[in-house]
Scaffold this active site. Structure first.
Site, mmCIF file in Angstrom:
data_model
loop_
_atom_site.group_PDB
_atom_site.id
_atom_site.type_symbol
_atom_site.label_atom_id
_atom_site.label_comp_id
_atom_site.label_asym_id
_atom_site.label_seq_id
_atom_site.Cartn_x
_atom_site.Cartn_y
_atom_site.Cartn_z
ATOM 1 C CG HIS A 62 -1.955 -1.037 1.102
ATOM 2 N ND1 HIS A 62 -2.000 -1.950 2.456
ATOM 3 C CD2 HIS A 62 -2.700 -1.553 0.107
ATOM 4 C CE1 HIS A 62 -3.075 -2.771 2.071
ATOM 5 N NE2 HIS A 62 -3.372 -2.609 0.666
ATOM 6 C CD GLU A 65 -0.265 0.270 4.396
ATOM 7 O OE1 GLU A 65 -1.442 0.230 4.295
ATOM 8 O OE2 GLU A 65 0.397 -0.697 4.341
ATOM 9 C CG HIS A 154 1.079 -4.125 5.046
ATOM 10 N ND1 HIS A 154 0.366 -3.622 3.907
ATOM 11 C CD2 HIS A 154 1.476 -5.175 4.843
ATOM 12 C CE1 HIS A 154 0.468 -4.294 3.239
ATOM 13 N NE2 HIS A 154 1.034 -5.368 3.635
ATOM 14 C CD GLU A 218 -1.292 -3.860 9.276
ATOM 15 O OE1 GLU A 218 -1.444 -2.432 9.164
ATOM 16 O OE2 GLU A 218 -1.921 -4.433 8.364
#
Length: 341
Positions: A62, A65, A154, A218
């Site tokens: 993405h 990010e 991410h 994450e």
């Protein structure tokens, strides 16, 4: 000294409009760096050892990010300057340069939903997914399963009750080995979500197709370049660099484990969640509490004190709009992290 591989940095090379020309350089310390294509950098250590791994480290699946992109770029620079000597084979990926330049998650469709076996509509993200799958397949060709690792890094769209957390994807292989879990503990990953549902994410591709120790990591919340709170990620970054240099990991640090109970998929254009858009990941609801609606169907919490993760009412039709998770107890069985019944 050999001529540098990049005029400025791996990231700046990746963001240039022209296609990157494949090329290689061998550093004075014996490390080989090979640019395979735009955004894909293969690094080979100066010598092999019995414990040498083949580690995929991906970022920018993405484009907005940015913290993982900064980490990957910094790692490439430290290796190029010989400040770090890697002990493992590395495949560094900055996946989606166009989305980075646009400061968006994606341009046409979500890249991290295109690594499955479905017949996806053509898009620039699909072209990227096919190319990345080919590069990973080649990188692990002939490599023992035990040496395959993948850190897909991410950042979350929204705030989270766990600043760092990981999703361990479904696989028929034993992909939750103690050594991999110990790395995440050492790296300050606060929670891990154990999923048993087939997916189409990059980490799922690696775990399900290649048996790699793989996770979606994450790391904080989305921010622009230069505005990430790297102090909060310092523990992760230290362990990350130690891993690259071949450190071993003993159990260190607490980590909460969750089991993914179910997923919510958007089926209708008339779709919404009733809670605040700023609700943090892992916020809990009582069983039966209304979460939103999908067309005429009311969405309710299916488990007692279940948490909601990645709620996003704006996903495309038939894509996942949220995960429902519940706390679980675990133990190791044959060195594999396993949920207790």
């Amino acid at each position: 000294m050999p001529a540098p591989l990049f005029e400025s940095s791996f990231l700046q090379e990746t963001l240039q409009a022209s296609a990157s020309s494949p090329r290689s350089v061998t550093l004075s310390n014996g490390v080989q760096m090979s640019l395979l294509q735009k955004g894909v950098l293969k690094i080979s250590p100066p010598c092999e050892a019995k414990q040498t791994r083949h580690i995929v480290i991906s970022s920018a699946v993405h484009g907005n990010e940015t913290a993982p992109i900064e980490m990957v770029d910094d790692l490439a620079s430290q290796i190029a300057s010989e400040s770090i000597i890697p002990g493992h084979h590395l495949l560094l990926i900055i996946a989606h340069p166009n989305a980075i330049l646009a400061e968006e998650r994606f341009v046409e469709t979500n890249l991290n939903r295109l690594f499955g076996d479905a017949d996806y509509p053509q898009s620039q993200e699909l072209t990227l997914a096919v190319s990345l799958k080919e590069q990973v397949t080649s990188f692990w060709q002939g490599v023992p399963i035990a040496s395959r690792w993948h850190l897909d890094m991410h950042c979350s769209i929204r705030a989270s009750k766990h600043y760092t957390f990981a999703i361990s994807p479904q696989s028929t292989y034993p992909t939750r080995q103690k050594e991999f879990i110990d790395f995440m503990r050492k790296a300050g990953i606060e929670a891990v979500l154990l999923s048993e549902e087939p997916s189409s994410t990059f980490s799922w591709f690696s775990s399900s197709k290649f048996g790699a120790q793989a996770a979606t990591l994450e790391l904080g919340q989305v921010a622009k370049f230069g505005h990430n709170d790297m102090h909060k990620l310092a523990k992760f970054n230290r362990a990350f660099l130690e891993l690259v240099e071949s450190a071993e990991f003993s159990t260190d640090g607490d980590m909460i484990t969750y089991q993914v109970d179910s997923s919510i998929y958007r089926q209708n254009m008339d779709f919404e969640f009733y809670f605040d858009k700023a609700l943090p990941n892992f916020s809990r609801f009582t069983k039966g509490e209304e979460l939103g609606k999908d067309g005429e169907k009311v969405l309710t919490m299916p488990v007692e004190q279940g948490g909601i993760v990645f709620p996003n009412p704006d996903v495309e039709l038939n894509q996942r709009a949220a995960l429902i998770v519940k706390s679980c107890a675990t133990r190791y069985v044959d060195n594999q992290l396993t949920v207790l019944d």
